[in-house]
Motif scaffolding. Structure first.
Motif, PDB file in Angstrom:
ATOM      1  N   LEU A 177     -17.483   7.304  47.902  1.00  0.00           N
ATOM      2  CA  LEU A 177     -18.774   7.932  47.613  1.00  0.00           C
ATOM      3  C   LEU A 177     -19.917   7.172  48.276  1.00  0.00           C
ATOM      4  CD1 LEU A 177     -18.207   8.877  43.871  1.00  0.00           C
ATOM      5  CD2 LEU A 177     -18.321  10.455  45.830  1.00  0.00           C
ATOM      6  N   HIS A 178     -19.815   5.853  48.314  1.00  0.00           N
ATOM      7  CA  HIS A 178     -20.842   5.045  48.980  1.00  0.00           C
ATOM      8  C   HIS A 178     -20.923   5.409  50.470  1.00  0.00           C
ATOM      9  CE1 HIS A 178     -23.425   1.613  49.758  1.00  0.00           C
ATOM     10  NE2 HIS A 178     -22.641   1.337  50.786  1.00  0.00           N
ATOM     11  N   ARG A 179     -19.754   5.511  51.123  1.00  0.00           N
ATOM     12  CA  ARG A 179     -19.737   5.883  52.545  1.00  0.00           C
ATOM     13  C   ARG A 179     -20.341   7.272  52.758  1.00  0.00           C
ATOM     14  NH1 ARG A 179     -14.591   3.785  52.099  1.00  0.00           N
ATOM     15  NH2 ARG A 179     -13.636   5.859  52.204  1.00  0.00           N
ATOM     16  N   LYS A 180     -19.989   8.208  51.895  1.00  0.00           N
ATOM     17  CA  LYS A 180     -20.506   9.573  52.027  1.00  0.00           C
ATOM     18  C   LYS A 180     -22.013   9.614  51.779  1.00  0.00           C
ATOM     19  CE  LYS A 180     -16.866  11.628  53.325  1.00  0.00           C
ATOM     20  NZ  LYS A 180     -16.824  12.178  54.685  1.00  0.00           N
ATOM     21  N   GLU A 181     -22.497   8.807  50.857  1.00  0.00           N
ATOM     22  CA  GLU A 181     -23.940   8.751  50.637  1.00  0.00           C
ATOM     23  C   GLU A 181     -24.636   8.149  51.852  1.00  0.00           C
ATOM     24  OE1 GLU A 181     -26.573   7.946  46.876  1.00  0.00           O
ATOM     25  OE2 GLU A 181     -25.846   6.039  47.686  1.00  0.00           O
ATOM     26  N   GLN A 182     -24.065   7.090  52.417  1.00  0.00           N
ATOM     27  CA  GLN A 182     -24.643   6.470  53.608  1.00  0.00           C
ATOM     28  C   GLN A 182     -24.675   7.433  54.790  1.00  0.00           C
ATOM     29  OE1 GLN A 182     -26.208   3.618  53.622  1.00  0.00           O
ATOM     30  NE2 GLN A 182     -25.687   3.238  51.504  1.00  0.00           N
ATOM     31  N   SER A 183     -23.718   8.367  54.816  1.00  0.00           N
ATOM     32  CA  SER A 183     -23.660   9.372  55.889  1.00  0.00           C
ATOM     33  C   SER A 183     -24.576  10.560  55.625  1.00  0.00           C
ATOM     34  CB  SER A 183     -22.223   9.880  56.046  1.00  0.00           C
ATOM     35  OG  SER A 183     -21.364   8.833  56.407  1.00  0.00           O
ATOM     36  N   GLY A 184     -25.237  10.578  54.476  1.00  0.00           N
ATOM     37  CA  GLY A 184     -26.148  11.671  54.153  1.00  0.00           C
ATOM     38  C   GLY A 184     -25.465  12.924  53.625  1.00  0.00           C
ATOM     39  N   HIS A 185     -24.229  12.782  53.123  1.00  0.00           N
ATOM     40  CA  HIS A 185     -23.487  13.946  52.637  1.00  0.00           C
ATOM     41  C   HIS A 185     -23.738  14.252  51.167  1.00  0.00           C
ATOM     42  CE1 HIS A 185     -20.264  13.534  56.016  1.00  0.00           C
ATOM     43  NE2 HIS A 185     -21.496  13.580  56.472  1.00  0.00           N
ATOM     44  N   LEU A 186     -24.228  13.282  50.382  1.00  0.00           N
ATOM     45  CA  LEU A 186     -24.403  13.448  48.944  1.00  0.00           C
ATOM     46  C   LEU A 186     -25.194  12.265  48.393  1.00  0.00           C
ATOM     47  CD1 LEU A 186     -22.245  11.175  47.652  1.00  0.00           C
ATOM     48  CD2 LEU A 186     -20.622  12.957  48.196  1.00  0.00           C
ATOM     49  N   MET A 187     -25.539  12.345  47.123  1.00  0.00           N
ATOM     50  CA  MET A 187     -26.036  11.211  46.350  1.00  0.00           C
ATOM     51  C   MET A 187     -25.036  11.029  45.217  1.00  0.00           C
ATOM     52  SD  MET A 187     -30.149  11.760  46.069  1.00  0.00           S
ATOM     53  CE  MET A 187     -30.005  13.334  45.243  1.00  0.00           C
ATOM     54  N   TYR A 188     -24.855   9.788  44.737  1.00  0.00           N
ATOM     55  CA  TYR A 188     -23.901   9.596  43.650  1.00  0.00           C
ATOM     56  C   TYR A 188     -24.389   8.539  42.680  1.00  0.00           C
ATOM     57  CZ  TYR A 188     -21.980   5.056  45.009  1.00  0.00           C
ATOM     58  OH  TYR A 188     -21.827   3.719  45.263  1.00  0.00           O
ATOM     59  N   GLU A 189     -23.766   8.564  41.511  1.00  0.00           N
ATOM     60  CA  GLU A 189     -23.953   7.526  40.516  1.00  0.00           C
ATOM     61  C   GLU A 189     -22.659   7.363  39.760  1.00  0.00           C
ATOM     62  OE1 GLU A 189     -26.727   8.326  37.366  1.00  0.00           O
ATOM     63  OE2 GLU A 189     -25.572  10.014  36.602  1.00  0.00           O
ATOM     64  N   THR A 190     -22.541   6.280  39.039  1.00  0.00           N
ATOM     65  CA  THR A 190     -21.430   6.101  38.128  1.00  0.00           C
ATOM     66  C   THR A 190     -21.909   6.443  36.730  1.00  0.00           C
ATOM     67  OG1 THR A 190     -19.800   4.558  37.226  1.00  0.00           O
ATOM     68  CG2 THR A 190     -21.898   3.631  37.891  1.00  0.00           C
ATOM     69  N   GLY A 191     -20.994   6.860  35.891  1.00  0.00           N
ATOM     70  CA  GLY A 191     -21.322   7.194  34.502  1.00  0.00           C
ATOM     71  C   GLY A 191     -21.299   5.979  33.609  1.00  0.00           C
ATOM     72  N   LYS A 192     -21.235   4.807  34.194  1.00  0.00           N
ATOM     73  CA  LYS A 192     -21.169   3.574  33.415  1.00  0.00           C
ATOM     74  C   LYS A 192     -22.401   2.740  33.673  1.00  0.00           C
ATOM     75  CE  LYS A 192     -18.020  -0.174  32.416  1.00  0.00           C
ATOM     76  NZ  LYS A 192     -16.629  -0.349  32.104  1.00  0.00           N
ATOM     77  N   THR A 193     -23.037   2.300  32.602  1.00  0.00           N
ATOM     78  CA  THR A 193     -24.266   1.527  32.764  1.00  0.00           C
ATOM     79  C   THR A 193     -24.022   0.043  32.919  1.00  0.00           C
ATOM     80  OG1 THR A 193     -24.555   1.197  30.379  1.00  0.00           O
ATOM     81  CG2 THR A 193     -25.588   3.166  31.364  1.00  0.00           C
ATOM     82  N   GLY A 194     -22.839  -0.426  32.592  1.00  0.00           N
ATOM     83  CA  GLY A 194     -22.591  -1.864  32.636  1.00  0.00           C
ATOM     84  C   GLY A 194     -23.067  -2.558  31.379  1.00  0.00           C
ATOM     85  N   LEU A 195     -23.604  -1.784  30.441  1.00  0.00           N
ATOM     86  CA  LEU A 195     -24.112  -2.355  29.204  1.00  0.00           C
ATOM     87  C   LEU A 195     -23.074  -2.359  28.103  1.00  0.00           C
ATOM     88  CD1 LEU A 195     -27.615  -0.617  29.232  1.00  0.00           C
ATOM     89  CD2 LEU A 195     -27.015  -2.899  30.074  1.00  0.00           C
TER      90      LEU A 195
END
Length: 196
Positions: A177-195
């Motif tokens: 997903l990071h690579r695809k975001e860097q290529s301008g194909h999408l935006m992404y997030e994870t459903g985990k806050t780390g909290l």
């Protein structure tokens, strides 16, 4: 409106999970809700799952309160006890909950079954990808690649997809997903806050 204001993204491709804040703009939620299946009542707005990934296992529906005024995400579940349920869908809007988690509910605001907290984690991770209209042409190939990694998915709208993956493939999905975001194909997030 905001998609929970701040989401969190896995920011260390190829390494260990680490989290950085990202700001999801109001247009993400506005566009994503176009096809969510929002059901309005006088009191609340219910955001529904049209095609829960484990719907065949489910036997009940609970709700999760969203930080936006009165909005609730409807969650397909399998009843485990009077107030505990196994999640049978991939959350579109709530954080720190994943497919297969066992959750506990409480009565709140005149409703009996409102998500309160996770009792048992399933070992699964949630990601969300957002496609702007100009990025729609990438959706099929992205989903095909994610399925090849072992992901499950649910569409909230033509723009927003929730992605599930077991923990053993979560970093691979994050890197992809990071690579695809860097290529301008999408935006992404994870459903985990780390909290949690």
């Amino acid at each position: 409106m905001r998609l929970h204001g701040w989401g969190y993204r896995i920011s260390d491709p190829g390494g260990n999970f680490s989290f950085e804040s990202i700001d999801w703009t109001s247009r993400v939620l506005a566009v994503a809700m176009e096809g969510v299946g929002a059901v309005n009542s006088k009191r609340d707005q219910f955001l529904t799952h049209k095609a829960a990934v484990w719907r065949d296992r489910s036997d009940f529906v609970i709700h999760a309160a969203l930080p936006d005024d009165g909005a609730l995400e409807q969650l397909w579940v399998r009843r485990v006890s009077e107030d505990e349920f196994e999640l049978c869908c991939i959350p579109f809007f709530i954080y720190d909950v994943a497919l297969g988690d066992v959750v506990q509910t409480v009565a709140q605001g005149g409703m009996k079954y409102i998500f309160d907290h996770v009792v048992t984690k399933s070992g699964r991770y949630v990601f969300r990808a957002f496609f702007e209209r100009k990025q729609y042409r990438y959706r099929d190939s992205v989903i095909g690649d994610l399925v090849g990694i072992g992901s499950l998915f649910e569409w909230s709208s033509p723009s927003l997809v929730a992605i599930d993956v077991h923990e053993n493939a979560a970093q691979e999905v994050a890197d992809y997903l990071h690579r695809k975001e860097q290529s301008g194909h999408l935006m992404y997030e994870t459903g985990k806050t780390g909290l949690r």
